[in-house]
Design an enzyme around this catalytic site. Structure first.
Site, PDB file in Angstrom:
ATOM      1  N   CYS A 312      39.905 113.466  90.509  1.00 16.88           N
ATOM      2  CA  CYS A 312      40.129 112.081  90.951  1.00 16.88           C
ATOM      3  C   CYS A 312      40.136 111.124  89.777  1.00 16.88           C
ATOM      4  CB  CYS A 312      39.006 111.614  91.865  1.00 16.88           C
ATOM      5  SG  CYS A 312      38.874 112.555  93.351  1.00 16.88           S
ATOM      6  N   GLY A 346      33.754 116.183  97.870  1.00 16.86           N
ATOM      7  CA  GLY A 346      34.120 115.956  96.469  1.00 16.86           C
ATOM      8  C   GLY A 346      32.935 115.884  95.531  1.00 16.86           C
ATOM      9  N   SER A 369      37.690 121.950  93.762  1.00 14.87           N
ATOM     10  CA  SER A 369      37.778 122.695  92.498  1.00 14.87           C
ATOM     11  C   SER A 369      37.002 124.008  92.565  1.00 14.87           C
ATOM     12  CB  SER A 369      37.270 121.843  91.333  1.00 14.87           C
ATOM     13  OG  SER A 369      35.880 121.753  91.356  1.00 14.87           O
ATOM     14  N   TYR A 392      45.329 123.441  89.671  1.00 12.13           N
ATOM     15  CA  TYR A 392      44.577 122.602  90.623  1.00 12.13           C
ATOM     16  C   TYR A 392      44.991 121.162  90.388  1.00 12.13           C
ATOM     17  CZ  TYR A 392      40.626 120.448  93.071  1.00 12.13           C
ATOM     18  OH  TYR A 392      39.858 119.705  93.929  1.00 12.13           O
ATOM     19  N   ARG A 393      45.479 120.503  91.429  1.00  9.36           N
ATOM     20  CA  ARG A 393      45.922 119.121  91.219  1.00  9.36           C
ATOM     21  C   ARG A 393      45.414 118.210  92.319  1.00  9.36           C
ATOM     22  NH1 ARG A 393      52.433 119.517  92.597  1.00  9.36           N
ATOM     23  NH2 ARG A 393      52.227 119.794  94.850  1.00  9.36           N
ATOM     24  N   GLY A 396      46.519 112.862  94.894  1.00  8.36           N
ATOM     25  CA  GLY A 396      47.053 111.575  94.469  1.00  8.36           C
ATOM     26  C   GLY A 396      47.665 111.673  93.079  1.00  8.36           C
ATOM     27  N   ARG A 408      48.082 109.146 101.600  1.00  2.61           N
ATOM     28  CA  ARG A 408      46.610 109.268 101.557  1.00  2.61           C
ATOM     29  C   ARG A 408      46.033 108.064 100.802  1.00  2.61           C
ATOM     30  NH1 ARG A 408      42.055 111.688  98.843  1.00  2.61           N
ATOM     31  NH2 ARG A 408      40.895 112.783 100.440  1.00  2.61           N
ATOM     32  N   GLY A 477      17.645 120.467  82.428  1.00  2.00           N
ATOM     33  CA  GLY A 477      17.997 121.265  83.608  1.00  2.00           C
ATOM     34  C   GLY A 477      19.112 122.264  83.375  1.00  2.00           C
TER      35      GLY A 477
HETATM   36  P1  XMP Z   1      36.323 118.428  94.127  1.00  2.00           P
HETATM   37  O1  XMP Z   1      35.377 117.708  93.217  1.00  2.00           O
HETATM   38  O2  XMP Z   1      35.652 119.400  95.015  1.00  2.00           O
HETATM   39  O3  XMP Z   1      36.943 117.268  95.055  1.00  2.00           O
HETATM   40  O4  XMP Z   1      37.440 119.057  93.345  1.00  2.00           O
HETATM   41  C1  XMP Z   1      37.859 117.541  96.090  1.00  2.00           C
HETATM   42  C2  XMP Z   1      38.129 116.260  96.863  1.00  2.00           C
HETATM   43  O5  XMP Z   1      38.747 115.268  96.027  1.00  2.00           O
HETATM   44  C3  XMP Z   1      39.520 114.381  96.837  1.00  2.00           C
HETATM   45  N1  XMP Z   1      40.837 114.269  96.217  1.00  2.00           N
HETATM   46  C4  XMP Z   1      41.211 113.245  95.435  1.00  2.00           C
HETATM   47  N2  XMP Z   1      40.568 112.089  95.117  1.00  2.00           N
HETATM   48  N3  XMP Z   1      42.417 111.477  93.788  1.00  2.00           N
HETATM   49  C5  XMP Z   1      41.196 111.202  94.302  1.00  2.00           C
HETATM   50  O6  XMP Z   1      40.644 110.137  93.997  1.00  2.00           O
HETATM   51  C6  XMP Z   1      43.120 112.610  94.074  1.00  2.00           C
HETATM   52  O7  XMP Z   1      44.227 112.830  93.591  1.00  2.00           O
HETATM   53  C7  XMP Z   1      42.479 113.527  94.952  1.00  2.00           C
HETATM   54  N4  XMP Z   1      42.886 114.715  95.481  1.00  2.00           N
HETATM   55  C8  XMP Z   1      41.842 115.133  96.242  1.00  2.00           C
HETATM   56  C9  XMP Z   1      39.588 114.978  98.227  1.00  2.00           C
HETATM   57  O8  XMP Z   1      38.719 114.241  99.046  1.00  2.00           O
HETATM   58  C10 XMP Z   1      39.129 116.411  98.004  1.00  2.00           C
HETATM   59  O9  XMP Z   1      38.583 116.994  99.149  1.00  2.00           O
END
Ligand code: XMP
Length: 495
Positions: A312, A346, A369, A392-393, A396, A408, A477
Site C-alpha cells: 500500500c 493488511g 503478502s 505480488y501487486r 491500487g 476500490r 524482539g
Molecule cells: P498485506 O500487508 O497482507 O495487505 O499484503 C493486504 C491488504 O492490502 C490492501 N490492499 C491495498 N491497499 N493499496 C492499498 O492502500 C493497494 O494497492 C492495495 N492492494 C491491496 C487490501 O486490503 C489487502 O487485503
C-alpha cells in the site's frame, strides 16, 4: 483576542491522540494453563459463517483465485476471490470452488452403450476419470464401465461395444445419500463409484471413493450446510450485478471491496447490495469508530485497514490512514456491542501480528503478502539473482488498475488519463505450499494464546492485555547480534 483564538484553533489540531500498530505493542504474558495445541481457533467471520481457522486470503489478483480459495477452505479458512475479472467469470469461479469437494459430482463424465471400448478408454483418460456410468439418450443408467472392465486380459476387444464390456448390475443411490452410506455401499459391493439416480433411474450425479477419501483428509474444512466448500467474493462498492451473480452461484460471504467505506455513496450502495442478496455482506475498509457506527445496522461483518498493507502507498500518497492496532480496537469497540465480527485486513507479517490483531478486537485476519508466494497463489515463479519469487501487486497499483480494479479507490480514470496509484507492483519470496504457511501462521497464533492463557479466539479478545514497546524493545524482539545461518520457516528479517 480574535488573533489568539485563530492560532489556538490550529494549535489545537496538534493535540493528537496516540495511535499504535503491531510493532508498538506486545501481548503481556500471564499465568496460563492453556497448552498451545489445545487453544481453539474457531471464529465467526460474518454473522452466519464460522471458520475453524480465523484466517482469510486477500481479494487480490496475485493472491486469491479459485485454486487459493479451494485450498483455504479445505484448510479451514476462507479465500476471498478477487474481482479483476468479468462478472460472468466471477460466477464461474464461485461455482468451481463450491463444486471442488462436493460429495455428489454433478458434472458426470458418461459413456454411451454403443461407443467402442477404445473410444471410451480414450475419453476416460482425456477426462481424467477411471470409470463412467453408461447411460441411454434419456440419461437412464444402463451400466457402469471402469478400467477393470476393459483391461485387455478380460477378453474384451478394443472394437467391442461398451454394452458388451460394462457391468450392468449397477449399485445406485438417491440424492440424499450421506458419505457414510455411500462408503458402506462401496465396501459391501467392492465398487469405487455409485451413480446417483432419481426415481425414474435418470442419472443426477456420482459419488466416488476418491472423493469421499479426499473430504476425510480435510476434516477441519470450511463447509456450508450442504457440505460444499465455503467461498468469499469481493464485489466493488457499486457492483450490484457482480454481487447478485456471485450470490446466485452460491457465494457464502460478499466483501464490499473499497479502500474507504466511510463514504456516503458507498454506504448507500452497500445497503442496496445487502438487500439484493442472501449471502452475508462484510463491509470495508474502515478504520474509525464513527465509520463502524454508520455500517453496524446492516453489515454482517466489518473489515478494518486504511493503508497498513505491505504493497500500500495510500498513507504516503493521500496523507490519510490509521495505524492498524488502533484502527482494529476503535472498530471492535462498536462492533462488540452489536455482535458483528471484525476482520483485520493488511499489515500482518508474522503470526505474532495476527494474534495481536485478535487481541485488539478482531475475530479474524486477512493476509495478502503472507500468501502471495505460495503455490496456490496465481502467477508463476520467477528467479532473480538465484532466488525464487512470485509477483505480488497492490490492487491500487497501476498494473492492477489497468486491468480493472480502480473503483476500490473510488477513482474512475479515463483510459487516456494517468492513474494516481495507491499501491505498488512487487515480488515476494516463493514459499511453497499454502498448507505449510497456514500451519506456521496458526501454530504461532496458538503459541501466543498459550502465553496469554486464552483457550479460544473470544478469550483472546476479552482477556489479552498489551504492553507498549520502545524502539529498543522492538530491536530486542528480533534476532540480534547474530548472523542467521539457516532460514526459519516462520521468520524472515524485515526488509
Ligand atoms: P498485506 O500487508 O497482507 O495487505 O499484503 C493486504 C491488504 O492490502 C490492501 N490492499 C491495498 N491497499 N493499496 C492499498 O492502500 C493497494 O494497492 C492495495 N492492494 C491491496 C487490501 O486490503 C489487502 O487485503
Amino acid at each position: 483576542m480574535a488573533k489568539e483564538s485563530y492560532e489556538q484553533r490550529f494549535l489545537e489540531k496538534l493535540n493528537v491522540p496516540e495511535t499504535l500498530t503491531f510493532d508498538d505493542v506486545l501481548l503481556r504474558p500471564t499465568e496460563s494453563n492453556v497448552e498451545p495445541e489445545q487453544a481453539g481457533t474457531d471464529t465467526n467471520v460474518s454473522k452466519s459463517v464460522t471458520l475453524s481457522v480465523p484466517v482469510l486470503s486477500a481479494a487480490m489478483d496475485t493472491v486469491t483465485s479459485t485454486e487459493m480459495a479451494i485450498e483455504m477452505a479445505r484448510q479451514g479458512g476462507l479465500g476471498v476471490l478477487h474481482r479483476n475479472m468479468s462478472v460472468e467469470a466471477t460466477g464461474d469461479a464461485v461455482e468451481r470452488v463450491k463444486r471442488a469437494d462436493e460429495l455428489i459430482i454433478r458434472d458426470v463424465v458418461t459413456a454411451s452403450p454403443d461407443q467402442t471400448v477404445q473410444e471410451v478408454d480414450a475419453m476416460m483418460s482425456s477426462e481424467g476419470v477411471s470409470g463412467a456410468p453408461v447411460v441411454d439418450d434419456d440419461d437412464i443408467v444402463l451400466g457402469i464401465i471402469s478400467g477393470t472392465d476393459i483391461r485387455p486380459y478380460l477378453e474384451v476387444g478394443d472394437r467391442d461395444e461398451v454394452r458388451e464390456a460394462m457391468t450392468d448390475e449397477v449399485i445406485t443411490a438417491s440424492d440424499d445419500v450421506t458419505a457414510r452410506e455411500a462408503l458402506e455401499l462401496m465396501y459391501e459391493h467392492k465398487i469405487e463409484r455409485v451413480p446417483i439416480v432419481d426415481e425414474n433411474g435418470t442419472l443426477t450425479g456420482l459419488v466416488t471413493m476418491q472423493g469421499i477419501l479426499q473430504r476425510r483428509e480435510y476434516d477441519a474444512a470450511a463447509r456450508d450446510s450442504s457440505g460444499r466448500l465455503r467461498v468469499g467474493v469481493a464485489v466493488g462498492p457499486f457492483e450490484e450485478d457482480r454481487a447478485v451473480v456471485a450470490d446466485e452461484a452460491g457465494a457464502d460471504v460478499l466483501f464490499i471491496d473499497c479502500a474507504h467505506a466511510h463514504n456516503r455513496s458507498v454506504i448507500d450502495s452497500a445497503k442496496a447490495i445487502k438487500s439484493a442478496v442472501d449471502a452475508d455482506v462484510v463491509v470495508g475498509n474502515i478504520g474509525t469508530a464513527e465509520a463502524a457506527r454508520e455500517l453496524i445496522d446492516f453489515a454482517d461483518g466489518l473489515k478494518v485497514g486504511i493503508g497498513p498493507g505491505s504493497i500500500c502507498t495510500t498513507r504516503v500518497v493521500s496523507g490519510a490512514g490509521m495505524p492498524q492496532i488502533t484502527a482494529i480496537a476503535s472498530v471492535a469497540d462498536v462492533a462488540a456491542e452489536h455482535d458483528v465480527p471484525v476482520i483485520a485486513d493488511g499489515g500482518i507479517r508474522y503470526s505474532g501480528d495476527a494474534i495481536k490483531a485478535i487481541a485488539a478486537g478482531a475475530d479474524a485476519v486477512m493476509l495478502g503478502s503472507y500468501f502471495a508466494g505460495t503455490d496456490e497463489a496465481p502467477g508463476r515463479i520467477i528467479t532473480m539473482n538465484g532466488k525464487k519469487y512470485k509477483q505480488y501487486r497492490g490492487m491500487g497499483s497501476v498494473g492492477a488498475m489497468q486491468s480493472g480494479g480502480g473503483d476500490r479507490y473510488l477513482k474512475d480514470a479515463d483510459e487516456d488519463e494517468e492513474y494516481v496509484p495507491e499501491g505498488v507492483e512487487a515480488a515476494t519470496p516463493y514459499k511453497g505450499s499454502l498448507e505449510s504457511e497456514l500451519h506456521q501462521l496458526v501454530g504461532g497464533m496458538q503459541s501466543g494464546m498459550g502465553y496469554v492463557g486464552a483457550e479460544s479466539i473470544q478469550d483472546v479478545k476479552e482477556t489479552a492485555e498489551f504492553v507498549r514497546v520502545s524502539p529498543a524493545g522492538q530491536t530486542e524482539g528480533h534476532p540480534h547480534d547474530v548472523v542467521i545461518t539457516d532460514e526459519a520457516p516462520n521468520y524472515k528479517p524485515r526488509e
